[in-house]
Design an enzyme around this catalytic site. Structure first.
Site, short mmCIF file in Angstrom:
data_model
loop_
_atom_site.label_atom_id
_atom_site.label_comp_id
_atom_site.label_asym_id
_atom_site.label_seq_id
_atom_site.Cartn_x
_atom_site.Cartn_y
_atom_site.Cartn_z
N ASP A 60 0.85 -1.19 0.00
CA ASP A 60 0.00 0.00 0.00
C ASP A 60 0.89 1.24 0.00
O ASP A 60 1.94 1.25 0.63
CB ASP A 60 -0.90 0.00 1.25
N ASP A 62 0.29 4.24 1.38
CA ASP A 62 0.28 5.16 2.54
C ASP A 62 0.11 4.44 3.88
O ASP A 62 -0.18 5.09 4.89
CB ASP A 62 -0.82 6.23 2.35
N ASP A 141 -10.95 -18.01 13.95
CA ASP A 141 -10.98 -19.45 14.13
C ASP A 141 -10.57 -20.19 12.85
O ASP A 141 -9.98 -21.27 12.91
CB ASP A 141 -12.30 -19.97 14.72
N HIS A 145 -7.30 -22.44 12.85
CA HIS A 145 -7.45 -23.81 12.36
C HIS A 145 -6.34 -24.15 11.37
O HIS A 145 -5.69 -25.19 11.47
CB HIS A 145 -8.83 -23.95 11.69
N GLU A 146 -6.09 -23.22 10.43
CA GLU A 146 -5.10 -23.52 9.38
C GLU A 146 -3.68 -23.58 9.93
O GLU A 146 -2.92 -24.49 9.61
CB GLU A 146 -5.17 -22.46 8.27
N HIS A 149 -2.99 -26.76 11.68
CA HIS A 149 -2.62 -27.87 10.79
C HIS A 149 -1.10 -27.95 10.64
O HIS A 149 -0.51 -29.03 10.62
CB HIS A 149 -3.25 -27.71 9.40
N TYR A 160 -3.66 -37.67 7.46
CA TYR A 160 -4.90 -37.01 7.09
C TYR A 160 -5.88 -37.96 6.40
O TYR A 160 -6.29 -37.74 5.25
CB TYR A 160 -4.61 -35.79 6.20
N GLU A 169 -8.21 -32.93 12.11
CA GLU A 169 -9.21 -31.88 11.94
C GLU A 169 -9.70 -31.34 13.29
O GLU A 169 -9.83 -30.13 13.49
CB GLU A 169 -10.41 -32.41 11.15
N ASN A 183 -17.36 -18.43 21.51
CA ASN A 183 -18.42 -19.44 21.39
C ASN A 183 -17.78 -20.76 20.97
O ASN A 183 -16.55 -20.84 20.86
CB ASN A 183 -19.49 -18.99 20.36
N TYR A 191 -18.90 -17.71 7.21
CA TYR A 191 -19.79 -18.69 6.59
C TYR A 191 -21.14 -18.06 6.27
O TYR A 191 -21.69 -17.34 7.10
CB TYR A 191 -19.97 -19.87 7.55
N THR A 192 -21.62 -18.27 5.10
CA THR A 192 -22.92 -17.76 4.61
C THR A 192 -23.17 -16.32 5.07
O THR A 192 -24.00 -16.06 5.95
CB THR A 192 -24.08 -18.65 5.09
N ASP A 198 -25.50 -18.89 11.72
CA ASP A 198 -25.11 -20.26 11.39
C ASP A 198 -23.58 -20.37 11.39
O ASP A 198 -22.88 -19.41 11.65
CB ASP A 198 -25.69 -20.67 10.03
N ASP A 224 -13.74 -37.46 1.19
CA ASP A 224 -13.11 -36.54 2.16
C ASP A 224 -12.11 -37.25 3.06
O ASP A 224 -12.12 -37.12 4.29
CB ASP A 224 -14.17 -35.83 3.00
N HIS A 229 -13.79 -34.37 7.85
CA HIS A 229 -14.54 -33.20 8.30
C HIS A 229 -15.91 -33.58 8.85
O HIS A 229 -16.65 -32.72 9.33
CB HIS A 229 -14.71 -32.20 7.14
C1 LIG Z 1 -12.23 -23.88 9.73
C2 LIG Z 1 -11.40 -23.85 8.49
C3 LIG Z 1 -11.69 -25.00 7.57
O1 LIG Z 1 -12.34 -25.95 7.86
O2 LIG Z 1 -11.12 -24.81 6.33
C4 LIG Z 1 -11.43 -25.73 5.33
C5 LIG Z 1 -12.46 -25.42 4.40
C6 LIG Z 1 -13.23 -24.15 4.53
C7 LIG Z 1 -12.72 -26.32 3.36
C8 LIG Z 1 -11.98 -27.50 3.26
C9 LIG Z 1 -10.98 -27.82 4.19
C10 LIG Z 1 -10.71 -26.95 5.25
C11 LIG Z 1 -9.66 -27.30 6.28
O3 LIG Z 1 -8.79 -26.45 6.60
O4 LIG Z 1 -9.71 -28.44 6.77
CA LIG Z 2 -23.44 -16.88 8.28
ZN LIG Z 3 -8.74 -28.45 8.50
#
Ligand SMILES: CCC(=O)Oc1c(C)cccc1C(=O)O
Ligand SMILES: [Ca+2]
Ligand SMILES: [Zn+2]
Length: 304
Positions: A60, A62, A141, A145-146, A149, A160, A169, A183, A191-192, A198, A224, A229
């Site tokens: 960027d 500035d 979160d 989460h990532e 991993h 995995y 996971e 929470n 999400y959505t 949700d 999967d 998941h």
């Molecule tokens: C909470 C983050 C999460 O679950 O990310 C994923 C998404 C959105 C789709 C597929 C895999 C993952 C993952 O990181 O396991």
């Molecule tokens: Ca939502």
């Molecule tokens: Zn994951």
């Protein structure tokens, strides 16, 4: 021209303003954080909606990263710093490898990409399609989460697929809860975006989003990676039970010790229960409130 550690500002995915650790060099400000006790840095890049990694630095003119197309960059950078601080301050772990490795995040990956992932070297975030997800770096979160991993990969190395994959996971969801204690939902902020209230997953009530919460509901599937998941709902519920019975601090200490000392690549759910109990015994003694809380947490989800 000169170089300097600077402090910028940015607007995140949800329109919130935040301070950013940036770097000035030759007339440009970079999302490049050199302030942590690392040997590396925290750096954020953009794939510009293509799919070559790591992409180019988010910059960027500035040091105010307030453009709409910078929001994902801002949150990936900010939340990576929050996650770094969590592991350093809570467990004295210096980045995901405990040797101060650089944390690289790339945003704007692909087009309408409803996914986020650790690719073995860095984090990658899609922008979402605006219906299923908004920019996925927009929630602590998801980022927690990532990066977890990556921590799991460098510690227990949980394979995995199948039960070890569902455990992998669940470890990522569980540490996301330890970092973001508002929470027991995962991904609710991104999400959505058109639907309030949700989430992608719930640790308190996995069945609300189609996950089993007891071993009796384990799903045998080839999709999967064996339903990682889906079946993560079972250890996720055990984690929720653990936190409810002994609190966040004891739970996170037990989980971290299990992850770094007892769990291994092929550990299944039963091995996870044993690892948690061994950790609770080490930290609080067998027969302690913490030990008994862990035991009942896993028995309640049908894992003995
Ligand atoms: C909470 C983050 C999460 O679950 O990310 C994923 C998404 C959105 C789709 C597929 C895999 C993952 C993952 O990181 O396991
Ligand atoms: Ca939502
Ligand atoms: Zn994951």
């Amino acid at each position: 021209s000169y170089n300097a550690v600077t402090e910028g500002t940015g607007v995140g995915v949800l329109g919130d303003t935040k301070k950013l650790n940036t770097y000035y060099s030759s007339g440009t400000y970079y999302l490049y954080d050199t302030t942590k006790a690392m040997t590396g840095v925290i750096e954020t890049r953009t794939a510009k909606n293509l799919s070559s990694l790591p992409g180019s630095y988010s910059v960027d003119p500035d040091d105010n990263f307030n453009a709409t197309n910078q929001r994902a960059d801002v949150d990936a950078h900010y939340y990576a710093g929050v996650v770094y601080d969590y592991y350093k301050n809570t467990f004295n772990r210096n980045s995901f490898d405990n040797k101060g490795a650089t944390i690289t995040s790339t945003v704007h990956y692909g087009r309408n990409y409803n996914n986020a992932f650790w690719n073995g070297s860095q984090m990658v975030y899609g922008d979402g399609d605006g219906t299923t997800f908004t920019s996925l770096s927009g929630s602590l979160d998801v980022v927690g989460h990532e990066i977890t991993h990556a921590v799991t990969e460098r510690t227990a190395g949980l394979e995995y697929q199948g039960q070890s994959g569902a455990l992998n996971e669940s470890i990522s969801d569980t540490f996301a809860m330890f970092m973001d204690q508002k929470n027991f939902l995962i991904g609710e902020d991104v999400y959505t975006p058109k639907i309030a209230g949700d989430a992608l997953r719930s640790l308190s009530n996995p069945t609300q989003y189609g996950q089993p919460e007891n071993m009796s509901g384990y799903v045998n599937t080839t999709s999967d990676n064996g339903g990682v998941h889906t079946n993560s709902g079972i250890p996720n519920k055990a984690a929720y039970n653990t936190i409810q019975s002994i609190g966040y601090d004891a739970a996170q200490k037990i989980y971290y010790r299990a992850l770094t000392v007892y769990l291994s690549p092929k550990s299944n759910f039963s091995a996870a229960r044993a690892a948690m109990l061994a950790s609770a015994a080490d930290l609080y003694g067998t027969g302690s409130t913490q030990y008994n809380g862990v035991a009942s947490a896993w028995t309640k989800v049908g894992v003995n």
